[in-house]
Design an enzyme around this catalytic site. Structure first.
Site, PDB file in Angstrom:
ATOM      1  N   ASN A 179       0.996  -1.154  -0.064  1.00 31.62           N
ATOM      2  CA  ASN A 179       0.082  -0.069  -0.149  1.00 31.62           C
ATOM      3  C   ASN A 179       0.857   1.318  -0.151  1.00 31.62           C
ATOM      4  O   ASN A 179       1.529   1.626   1.133  1.00 31.62           O
ATOM      5  CB  ASN A 179      -0.732  -0.100   1.381  1.00 31.62           C
ATOM      6  CG  ASN A 179      -1.914   1.045   1.299  1.00 31.62           C
ATOM      7  OD1 ASN A 179      -1.710   2.098   0.492  1.00 31.62           O
ATOM      8  ND2 ASN A 179      -2.871   0.975   2.267  1.00 31.62           N
ATOM      9  N   LYS A 196       3.447   0.673   2.990  1.00 31.87           N
ATOM     10  CA  LYS A 196       3.232  -0.434   3.796  1.00 31.87           C
ATOM     11  C   LYS A 196       3.179  -1.609   3.352  1.00 31.87           C
ATOM     12  O   LYS A 196       2.785  -1.771   2.240  1.00 31.87           O
ATOM     13  CB  LYS A 196       1.884  -0.249   4.513  1.00 31.87           C
ATOM     14  CG  LYS A 196       1.590   0.955   5.587  1.00 31.87           C
ATOM     15  CD  LYS A 196       0.383   1.151   6.185  1.00 31.87           C
ATOM     16  CE  LYS A 196      -0.019   2.505   6.561  1.00 31.87           C
ATOM     17  NZ  LYS A 196      -1.458   2.663   6.313  1.00 31.87           N
ATOM     18  N   ARG A 205      -2.730  -2.034  -3.200  1.00 27.86           N
ATOM     19  CA  ARG A 205      -3.880  -1.244  -3.150  1.00 27.86           C
ATOM     20  C   ARG A 205      -3.858   0.060  -4.022  1.00 27.86           C
ATOM     21  O   ARG A 205      -2.797   0.690  -4.015  1.00 27.86           O
ATOM     22  CB  ARG A 205      -3.982  -0.676  -1.844  1.00 27.86           C
ATOM     23  CG  ARG A 205      -5.271   0.065  -1.483  1.00 27.86           C
ATOM     24  CD  ARG A 205      -5.215   0.663  -0.034  1.00 27.86           C
ATOM     25  NE  ARG A 205      -6.486   1.272   0.063  1.00 27.86           N
ATOM     26  CZ  ARG A 205      -6.525   2.201   0.590  1.00 27.86           C
ATOM     27  NH1 ARG A 205      -5.522   2.902   1.432  1.00 27.86           N
ATOM     28  NH2 ARG A 205      -7.708   3.017   0.650  1.00 27.86           N
ATOM     29  N   HIS A 220     -12.937   2.678   0.550  1.00 23.80           N
ATOM     30  CA  HIS A 220     -12.939   1.675   1.525  1.00 23.80           C
ATOM     31  C   HIS A 220     -13.581   0.422   0.916  1.00 23.80           C
ATOM     32  O   HIS A 220     -13.986  -0.653   1.618  1.00 23.80           O
ATOM     33  CB  HIS A 220     -13.648   2.040   2.811  1.00 23.80           C
ATOM     34  CG  HIS A 220     -12.828   2.983   3.817  1.00 23.80           C
ATOM     35  ND1 HIS A 220     -13.884   3.923   4.418  1.00 23.80           N
ATOM     36  CD2 HIS A 220     -11.857   3.332   3.972  1.00 23.80           C
ATOM     37  CE1 HIS A 220     -13.391   4.886   5.107  1.00 23.80           C
ATOM     38  NE2 HIS A 220     -11.881   4.463   4.704  1.00 23.80           N
ATOM     39  N   HIS A 226     -17.685   1.275   8.432  1.00 25.86           N
ATOM     40  CA  HIS A 226     -16.617   1.199   8.514  1.00 25.86           C
ATOM     41  C   HIS A 226     -16.015   2.508   9.337  1.00 25.86           C
ATOM     42  O   HIS A 226     -16.050   3.516   8.618  1.00 25.86           O
ATOM     43  CB  HIS A 226     -15.738   1.216   7.137  1.00 25.86           C
ATOM     44  CG  HIS A 226     -14.210   1.198   7.197  1.00 25.86           C
ATOM     45  ND1 HIS A 226     -13.481   0.256   7.034  1.00 25.86           N
ATOM     46  CD2 HIS A 226     -13.385   2.201   7.653  1.00 25.86           C
ATOM     47  CE1 HIS A 226     -12.106   0.761   6.853  1.00 25.86           C
ATOM     48  NE2 HIS A 226     -12.229   1.981   7.154  1.00 25.86           N
ATOM     49  N   GLY A 277     -13.221   4.262  10.965  1.00 31.53           N
ATOM     50  CA  GLY A 277     -12.068   4.663  11.344  1.00 31.53           C
ATOM     51  C   GLY A 277     -11.648   6.013  11.400  1.00 31.53           C
ATOM     52  O   GLY A 277     -12.520   6.978  11.547  1.00 31.53           O
ATOM     53  N   ARG A 314     -12.407  15.024   8.149  1.00 33.04           N
ATOM     54  CA  ARG A 314     -12.956  15.394   7.059  1.00 33.04           C
ATOM     55  C   ARG A 314     -14.649  15.600   7.446  1.00 33.04           C
ATOM     56  O   ARG A 314     -15.237  14.964   8.385  1.00 33.04           O
ATOM     57  CB  ARG A 314     -13.187  14.401   5.926  1.00 33.04           C
ATOM     58  CG  ARG A 314     -12.010  13.928   5.377  1.00 33.04           C
ATOM     59  CD  ARG A 314     -12.015  12.955   4.316  1.00 33.04           C
ATOM     60  NE  ARG A 314     -10.928  12.258   3.863  1.00 33.04           N
ATOM     61  CZ  ARG A 314     -10.493  11.093   3.928  1.00 33.04           C
ATOM     62  NH1 ARG A 314     -11.549  10.187   4.373  1.00 33.04           N
ATOM     63  NH2 ARG A 314      -9.565  10.573   3.477  1.00 33.04           N
ATOM     64  N   ASP A 338      -8.224  12.361  16.886  1.00 33.37           N
ATOM     65  CA  ASP A 338      -8.420  10.903  17.655  1.00 33.37           C
ATOM     66  C   ASP A 338      -9.723  10.892  18.427  1.00 33.37           C
ATOM     67  O   ASP A 338      -9.853  11.698  19.437  1.00 33.37           O
ATOM     68  CB  ASP A 338      -7.289  10.736  18.269  1.00 33.37           C
ATOM     69  CG  ASP A 338      -7.086   9.196  18.586  1.00 33.37           C
ATOM     70  OD1 ASP A 338      -7.940   8.646  19.419  1.00 33.37           O
ATOM     71  OD2 ASP A 338      -6.169   8.615  18.314  1.00 33.37           O
ATOM     72  N   GLY A 363     -11.044   1.066  13.257  1.00 35.35           N
ATOM     73  CA  GLY A 363     -10.679   1.698  14.545  1.00 35.35           C
ATOM     74  C   GLY A 363     -11.665   1.808  15.800  1.00 35.35           C
ATOM     75  O   GLY A 363     -11.598   1.122  16.730  1.00 35.35           O
ATOM     76  N   GLY A 394     -15.025   1.210  15.327  1.00 33.52           N
ATOM     77  CA  GLY A 394     -16.072   0.469  15.110  1.00 33.52           C
ATOM     78  C   GLY A 394     -15.672  -0.839  15.819  1.00 33.52           C
ATOM     79  O   GLY A 394     -16.389  -1.736  16.666  1.00 33.52           O
ATOM     80  N   GLU A 395     -14.170  -1.157  15.850  1.00 34.85           N
ATOM     81  CA  GLU A 395     -13.683  -2.280  16.551  1.00 34.85           C
ATOM     82  C   GLU A 395     -13.531  -2.181  18.087  1.00 34.85           C
ATOM     83  O   GLU A 395     -13.452  -3.054  18.562  1.00 34.85           O
ATOM     84  CB  GLU A 395     -12.417  -2.942  15.663  1.00 34.85           C
ATOM     85  CG  GLU A 395     -12.912  -3.405  14.225  1.00 34.85           C
ATOM     86  CD  GLU A 395     -11.403  -3.757  13.680  1.00 34.85           C
ATOM     87  OE1 GLU A 395     -10.407  -4.207  14.337  1.00 34.85           O
ATOM     88  OE2 GLU A 395     -11.481  -3.541  12.293  1.00 34.85           O
ATOM     89  N   GLU A 417      -8.308  -5.552   5.017  1.00 34.65           N
ATOM     90  CA  GLU A 417      -7.894  -5.292   3.582  1.00 34.65           C
ATOM     91  C   GLU A 417      -6.770  -5.958   3.125  1.00 34.65           C
ATOM     92  O   GLU A 417      -6.983  -6.122   1.867  1.00 34.65           O
ATOM     93  CB  GLU A 417      -7.681  -3.569   3.592  1.00 34.65           C
ATOM     94  CG  GLU A 417      -9.044  -2.991   3.994  1.00 34.65           C
ATOM     95  CD  GLU A 417      -9.096  -1.566   4.319  1.00 34.65           C
ATOM     96  OE1 GLU A 417      -8.343  -0.953   5.481  1.00 34.65           O
ATOM     97  OE2 GLU A 417      -9.068  -0.697   3.613  1.00 34.65           O
TER      98      GLU A 417
END
Ligand code: AMP
Length: 399
Positions: free
Chosen positions: A7, A14, A91, A180, A207, A209, A240, A283, A331, A333-334, A385
Site C-alpha cells: 500500500n 506499507k 492497493r 474503503h 467502517h 475509522g 473530514r 483521534d 478503529g 467500530g472495533e 483489507e
C-alpha cells in the site's frame, strides 16, 4: 502461496506478507519518509522484536529493495529467497469507471491507473510508483491492482448518479464511486459466512475509522455507499466534514477571502471531529476523554458523529427495504463499545435492534453483539483489507 501486499503513499509504503495456505501474516512493515531526509523502515515479525533500519530511500524502488532485503534477512527475515513470493497485490485508490474488479497489471492497466490521476491525485500516482518499483526490483513477478473503488461499481445508476447536469458524468465521469471498498467487500462477504445468513442477505457495514463510511449490500453486491466521487462525502470523520450544503464553500470562501482549493483542504484536513471540537484532536479517544471531562464542543461532535452514522443506517435500511445484519469495523467500530451501543440504542430501536451489553464488551475480534431477540443481528468484525488484496491477487494469478 505467499503474497506480498503493498500500500504505497506518496512518501510511505506499507507491506505485509501473507501465507495463503494458512492465511497467516508472516511479517508486516512500513517505509516512511521516502524521498525525504530521515527515511526509516520498520519491520515487524509476530512474536519478535521490531527491526528498524534508518537509511536513505530516495525513491519507491529503493524502498521496495529495502523491503526485499528485510524479508529475506538472515535474522529478521521470513523467507529464504524472494523467489518464494508468488505475486504482489497493490492497493490502488481510484479505478474511475474503468475498473469494476481487481486486475493483473499490464501496460493497459497502468495507463488506466494513470488516467485516474485526476480523481485520486494524492494516491494514484504513488500507487503506480509502487507497481513500477516492484516491476523494476522483481522483474517477471505478477502484480495485481486491487481498487478501493471496485466494490462501489456494483451500484445501480440511481445510487451513483448525482443530480447535476448529466454532461459532467458523460464528460468527466462524475459519479459516486465509494471508497474503503476493499474493507466493505471483505466484511460484507465474511459476515454472512460467520453469521450464517442467507445468500441474499441485506447487510449494512459501518467502517468507522479515522476515515469512515457506510455501505449497504445485498448478497455481497453493493447497493449504496456513503463516500462519493472522493472520500470527502458521507459520515463525519477524524478530519473530514462528510456531507454538507455545497453552498457553504462559496459562502466561507467569500467571507474569508480564500479559494476553493483552500476550502477543500479545510474540509478534508481541518474539519470532522477535529474541527467541531475546536481543534482538540482528530483521534476519537482524545475527543471522548475531553467530552467526559465536560468539554461541550467535544460532546456535540461525538453526538453528531453517532447521529450521522445512524441516519445512514436508517437510509440504507430503506434503500434495501430491510436489513438482516449490521456490522461495525475499523478503529472506532472495533474498539469503541460505547459508540456501538449508543448508535444502536439511541436510534435503531424501531428496527428491532437490541444490543447485549455483555456481548458488546469486546474489542477487535469477530463477535455477535446483539441480543438473541434482536430483529437484526449486530456484529463486530475486524476488517482485513490486506487479506482481501491477497485473496484477489491469489485468485488472479492462479486463474
Ligand atoms: P483506523 O483509521 O481504522 O486505523 O482507526 C483509527 C481511529 O480509531 C483513531 O483515530 C481512533 O480515534 C479510533 N480508536 C481506536 N481505538 C479506539 C477506542 N478504544 N475508542 C475510540 N476510538 C478508538
Amino acid at each position: 502461496m505467499k503474497i506480498l501486499v503493498l500500500n504505497c503513499g506518496s512518501s510511505s509504503l506499507k507491506y505485509q506478507i501473507i501465507d495463503m495456505e494458512t492465511k497467516d501474516l508472516l511479517c508486516k512493515g512500513l517505509c516512511e519518509r521516502i524521498g525525504i531526509d530521515g527515511s526509516k523502515l520498520t519491520h515487524k515479525v509476530p512474536g519478535k522484536d521490531d527491526f528498524v533500519r534508518q537509511e536513505a530511500m530516495p525513491d519507491h524502488k529503493r524502498a521496495v529493495e529495502m523491503v526485499m532485503e528485510a524479508i529475506t534477512d538472515e535474522v529478521v527475515g521470513v523467507l529464504k529467497s524472494i523467489d518464494e513470493v508468488d505475486a504482489i497485490g497493490h492497493r490502488v485508490l481510484h479505478g474511475g469507471n474503468l475498473f469494476t474488479k481487481s486486475c493483473l497489471v499490464d501496460e493497459k492497466c497502468k495507463a488506466a491507473i494513470r488516467e485516474c490521476f485526476d480523481l485520486g491525485p494524492l494516491h494514484n500516482p504513488a500507487n503506480l510508483m509502487g507497481i513500477e518499483a516492484c516491476e523494476a526490483a522483481m522483474p517477471g513477478k505478477p502484480n495485481v491492482a486491487v481498487f478501493d473503488t471496485s466494490f462501489g461499481m456494483g451500484m445501480e445508476p440511481k445510487a451513483y448518479t448525482y443530480a447535476i447536469p448529466i454532461e459532467y458524468y458523460e464528460k468527466y465521469h462524475v459519479r459516486r464511486y465509494g471508497f474503503h471498498g476493499t474493507s466493505h467487500d471483505y466484511v460484507s462477504h465474511r459476515l454472512p459466512e460467520i453469521a450464517k445468513l442467507p445468500e441474499n442477505a441485506k447487510v449494512i457495514v459501518c467502517h468507522l475509522g479515522n476515515g469512515a463510511s457506510v455501505s449497504a449490500s445485498i448478497g455481497g453486491k453493493c447497493v449504496d455507499t456513503s463516500m462519493g466521487l472522493t472520500p470527502l462525502e458521507g459520515l463525519i470523520m477524524g478530519t473530514r466534514s462528510g456531507d454538507l450544503d455545497p453552498a457553504i464553500l462559496q459562502y466561507i470562501c467569500n467571507k474569508e477571502g480564500i479559494d476553493v482549493n483552500q476550502m477543500l483542504n479545510i474540509l478534508n484536513k481541518k474539519s470532522g471531529i477535529f474541527g467541531m471540537s475546536g481543534g482538540v484532536s482528530s483521534d476519537f479517544r482524545d475527543v471522548g476523554a475531553a467530552a467526559d471531562a465536560g468539554d461541550q464542543k467535544c460532546k456535540v461532535a461525538l453526538e453528531a458523529y453517532r447521529y450521522r452514522v445512524a441516519k445512514y443506517i436508517g437510509a440504507y435500511a430503506a434503500a434495501m427495504n430491510g436489513v438482516d445484519a449490521i456490522c461495525f469495523t475499523a478503529g472506532v467500530g472495533e474498539n469503541d463499545k460505547q459508540a456501538r451501543k449508543l448508535i444502536c440504542e439511541e436510534y435503531l430501536g424501531y428496527l428491532g435492534v437490541k444490543i447485549d451489553d455483555q456481548r458488546n464488551d469486546v474489542r477487535g475480534k469477530e463477535a455477535l453483539i446483539s441480543a438473541d431477540d434482536s430483529k437484526v443481528q449486530v456484529w463486530l468484525l475486524p476488517t482485513n483489507e490486506e487479506l482481501k488484496i491477497a485473496m484477489d491477487t491469489q485468485a488472479l494469478v492462479t486463474k
